[in-house]
Write an enzyme that holds these catalytic residues in place. Structure first.
Site, PDB file in Angstrom:
ATOM      1  N   ASP A  74       0.844  -1.196   0.000  1.00  0.00           N
ATOM      2  CA  ASP A  74       0.000   0.000   0.000  1.00  0.00           C
ATOM      3  C   ASP A  74       0.880   1.247   0.000  1.00  0.00           C
ATOM      4  OD1 ASP A  74       0.716  -0.720   2.710  1.00  0.00           O
ATOM      5  OD2 ASP A  74      -0.685   0.822   3.421  1.00  0.00           O
ATOM      6  N   GLU A 139       0.044  -0.790   5.962  1.00  0.00           N
ATOM      7  CA  GLU A 139       1.121  -0.150   6.716  1.00  0.00           C
ATOM      8  C   GLU A 139       0.964   1.361   6.740  1.00  0.00           C
ATOM      9  OE1 GLU A 139       5.018   1.447   7.874  1.00  0.00           O
ATOM     10  OE2 GLU A 139       3.888   1.846   6.047  1.00  0.00           O
TER      11      GLU A 139
END
Length: 387
Positions: A74, A139
């Site tokens: 991500d 994250e």
């Protein structure tokens, strides 16, 4: 399929996986790792009030020891796309650099981990041990439906890791500068001092909370929390906001508030640090200042991986490829390493972080090649040939 770090990184960069979207990144990793013989699992985790997040776990081999690569696909939003020289999700090569959101943080690192592992497996498909990948899509977000739950899922299956490399960008200036062997914790608090509103011309009828807030804050910042340790700098408290919400210059406010954040070393736990803050405020306030202290919950604990043979394997591989002996550091913000360390020793080493989260995020192609070689060299040292 081209398994060079550049080709893998380009494919990942072309996936618009802005947190919490998967964007095709994990699907691509799955296809590559399955083809190479990995057992791959894609898992979606949920929590009320947070977005669902897709994650990936893969393993090659059944034996021990088990070395885990960890990271995330991500990325943060690109912002105003018109300010970028190239499409942030185009994976464009400009000169000697690869451009795109996540080139540094940390799709480039994931690509290098994959390239290094695949090269090692091609050379030694029957090595004694196991290689795994733990890749999250959470994250850059709340970090609730990602690494923690993925680790819990793996533990529930009986998976046990011996060591982990997290490929976050760790180098400040050039590849080889720095290995992270720990991270500071993070703790945020809020103080509200109560007073009595009134007219500035009649201060005896009011109670100005601002001087009392200043006194309380002084108690927090004047005396050092500690003086650091062998591997950590001193813990640091920073006041980040001070506010009274008062638009009028002739009104004494009714209350004043401040927010602070502490980046703390392994001398402290969040609980012991909260007790220290509360003690300092009680002493400063005495019986005259009315205040409330609120500490936010935190999952950011300080941790340290003691320099050992595993750290030495990484440092040796870095030096062999770059000619630089990396500094062992615990600086910087938090990372998912704080979760992984509960299950095994974790060390962070990745790309140069100068452009992460910036417009025109980019990485030298040569650094991708060298980082992939470093990861392969670590595997060669960690899994020595049978005699």
């Amino acid at each position: 399929m081209d398994h060079s770090p550049l080709a893998l990184a380009q494919s990942l960069l072309r996936c618009p996986s802005v947190t919490p979207a998967e964007g095709g990144a994990l699907a691509f990793i799955e296809s590559v790792l399955r083809e190479a013989g990995f057992e791959v699992h894609r898992l979606v985790f949920s929590e009320p009030g947070t977005p669902d997040v897709e994650n990936l776990y893969a393993r090659y081999g059944k034996g021990e020891p088990y070395l885990l690569f960890a990271g995330h696909t991500d990325v943060v939003p690109p912002g105003d796309v018109s300010r970028w020289r190239h499409d942030p999700f185009g994976g464009v090569i400009d000169g000697s650099e690869l451009h795109g959101r996540g080139a540094v943080d940390m799709k480039g690192g994931v690509a290098c981990m994959m390239a290094g592992a695949l090269a090692f497996i091609r050379e030694r498909p029957d090595f004694k041990g196991s290689i795994g990948f733990l890749i999250t899509g959470d994250e850059e977000g709340p970090a609730i439906n990602g690494t923690v739950k993925l680790l819990d899922w793996a533990k529930g299956r009986g998976e046990r890791f011996d060591a982990c490399i997290l490929g976050e960008p760790t180098n400040p200036n050039r590849l080889g500068d720095m290995i992270k062997i720990g991270r500071r914790g993070s703790l945020t608090g809020h103080v509200v001092v109560e007073g009595k509103q009134g007219h500035v011309a009649y201060p005896h009828l009011a109670d100005n909370p601002i001087p009392n807030l200043m006194r309380i804050l002084s108690a927090l910042i004047t005396k050092p929390l500690d003086h650091g340790t062998e591997h950590f700098d001193a813990s640091n408290l920073e006041v980040t906001t001070v506010d009274v919400g008062n638009p009028a210059a002739n009104v004494i406010p009714a209350s004043a508030r401040a927010t602070f954040n502490i980046r703390f070393n392994d001398i402290w736990t969040p609980q012991s640090l909260e007790e220290e803050i509360a003690c300092r405020l009680r002493e400063a306030a005495g019986n005259t200042v009315r205040y409330t202290l609120t500490m936010e919950p935190t999952n950011a604990f300080a941790f340290l991986t003691e320099p050992n043979a595993f750290v030495g394997f990484i440092a040796d591989a870095v030096e062999a490829e770059t000619g630089i002996r990396p500094k062992l550091s615990t600086t910087g913000g938090t990372s998912d390493a704080r979760f992984i360390v509960r299950d095994c020793p974790v060390v962070e080493f990745g790309l140069v972080g100068q452009t992460m989260h910036q417009v025109d995020e980019r990485v030298p192609v040569a650094d991708l090649d060298r980082l992939a070689v470093i990861y392969r060299k670590v595997l060669e040292a960690y899994f020595p040939e049978a005699v």
